[in-house]
Design a protein around this motif. Structure first.
Motif, PDB file in Angstrom:
ATOM      1  N   LYS A 210       0.834  -1.201   0.000  1.00  0.00           N
ATOM      2  CA  LYS A 210       0.000   0.000   0.000  1.00  0.00           C
ATOM      3  C   LYS A 210       0.872   1.256   0.000  1.00  0.00           C
ATOM      4  CE  LYS A 210      -4.128  -0.337   1.792  1.00  0.00           C
ATOM      5  NZ  LYS A 210      -5.242  -0.401   2.775  1.00  0.00           N
ATOM      6  N   CYS A 238      -1.121  -0.700  -4.241  1.00  0.00           N
ATOM      7  CA  CYS A 238      -2.460  -0.243  -3.841  1.00  0.00           C
ATOM      8  C   CYS A 238      -2.440   1.234  -3.455  1.00  0.00           C
ATOM      9  CB  CYS A 238      -2.970  -1.091  -2.679  1.00  0.00           C
ATOM     10  SG  CYS A 238      -4.647  -0.627  -2.159  1.00  0.00           S
ATOM     11  N   ARG A 240      -4.179   4.193  -1.663  1.00  0.00           N
ATOM     12  CA  ARG A 240      -5.138   4.213  -0.546  1.00  0.00           C
ATOM     13  C   ARG A 240      -5.315   5.609   0.025  1.00  0.00           C
ATOM     14  NH1 ARG A 240      -3.428   6.446   3.666  1.00  0.00           N
ATOM     15  NH2 ARG A 240      -4.051   4.939   5.234  1.00  0.00           N
TER      16      ARG A 240
END
Ligand code: PEP
Ligand code: MN
Length: 340
Positions: A210, A238, A240
């Protein structure tokens, strides 16, 4: 620097190239694509420059390409310009479909997880998430059920067939997490924990990395490079949300990062609209936007009773709202030539 082998090269030619690279004190990362085999050369820049001409002259070598970015193995060129598919068990991430990973922020009880797992599976999720080790801002907040949570997640996998994604926060947790999980999550706060990244690179488990709340796109790519340079090519990124001056939402979901990352790297890119907004009502609109922007999948928090959740209640969807979101995503995915 990358060495692109010609389509007709033999095993002996390739071995000669890797031997030459290693004899010079550099490291190789061989990437066997469908059309091309590419050898990434990692190590001292000066040595690479000295070696360049002689590598170019070797049998079976088509070209030697300098990669100007500071990251090499994650660079799109390293994969012949093509997208990578990362497999989590039999679930492909990247390569055309939109994969949804769903489940509670934290594992709280067996019933909570089993009920959520059944519901998200029914709605079309392909993998189950749930936190066992929780990175909390306050040391007095719920910190996760640790191994007990991992056992519950493994039981939910048995019951539903969904592979399990869960976070390891510390190198000392990696063995335990990989014993139970199918994919290891490196959380936003740990994106630049280099010993942890290296440890993730030494496992054979796929890793979801992330983006740190204050990390640039280049820093995210360099963090992924740590994992791959250690020998684990199965990394999924990812987005986020990042920290900006805006405080109406928990973070600012940087959807710019999706097409930017897709142009810079061959790795799959997911979006987490829950942490990115902090508000459940914004999750579905931003999930739709993420798919429209070209994300390879989503990470979505789902809880049977969000108002009673031990962490991140305000941003978790109920199973009912999750099912509605999944239906709406079908149409968006279709419009951009993908499937959920
Ligand atoms: C999570 O996914 O549960 C989580 C803690 O996310 P992040 O690391 O993005 O804050
Ligand atoms: Mn959470």
């Amino acid at each position: 620097m990358i060495v692109v082998m010609s389509p007709a090269h033999t095993r002996e030619m390739r071995d000669a190239v890797t031997r030459k690279i290693e004899d010079a004190g550099l490291r190789c990362q061989v990437n066997e694509g469908v059309e091309r085999t590419v050898i990434g050369v990692v190590g001292d820049s000066h040595t690479k420059e000295v070696l360049r001409d002689s590598l170019e002259a070797m049998a079976g070598v088509e070209s030697v390409v300098r990669i100007l970015q500071p990251y090499k193995l994650v660079a799109r060129e390293f994969h012949g310009g093509k997208d990578t598919t990362v497999w989590v068990g039999d679930v492909p991430i990247g390569g055309g479909s939109v994969v949804v990973i769903a489940g509670p922020c934290s594992v709280e009880t067996r019933e909570q997880v089993l009920q959520t797992a059944e519901a998200v599976k029914l709605a079309g999720a392909k993998l189950l998430r749930g936190g066992a080790f929780k990175p909390r801002t306050s040391p007095y907040s719920f910190q996760g059920l640790e191994e007990e949570a991992l056992k519950i997640l493994a039981e939910a996998r048995e019951a539903t067939g969904l592979g399990v994604v869960t976070e390891a926060m510390d190198v000392r947790q990696m063995d335990m997490v990989t014993k139970y999980a199918d994919m290891v999550q490196i959380g936003a706060r740990n994106m630049q924990n280099y010993p942890l990244l290296r440890e993730a690179g030494r496992t054979r488990h796929p890793v979801m990395l992330k983006r740190g709340p204050s990390a640039t796109i280049e820093e995210l790519l360099l963090a992924a490079e740590y994992i791959i340079a250690e020998g684990n090519p199965d990394v999924v990124l990812c987005e986020r949300g990042i920290r900006t001056f805006e405080n109406y939402t928990r973070y600012t979901l940087d959807l710019n990062a999706v097409p930017v990352l897709k142009s810079l790297t061959h790795l799959p890119v997911l979006v987490d609209p829950c942490h990115g907004t902090g508000k459940w009502k914004l999750v579905t609109p931003m999930a739709r936007a993420a798919v429209a922007a070209g994300a390879d999948g989503l990470l979505v928090e789902v809880h049977p009773e969000p108002d009673k959740a031990l962490s991140d209640g305000p941003q978790q969807l109920t199973p009912q709202n999750f099912a509605v979101m999944m239906q709406e995503l079908d149409a968006i995915a279709l419009a951009v030539g993908r499937r959920v």
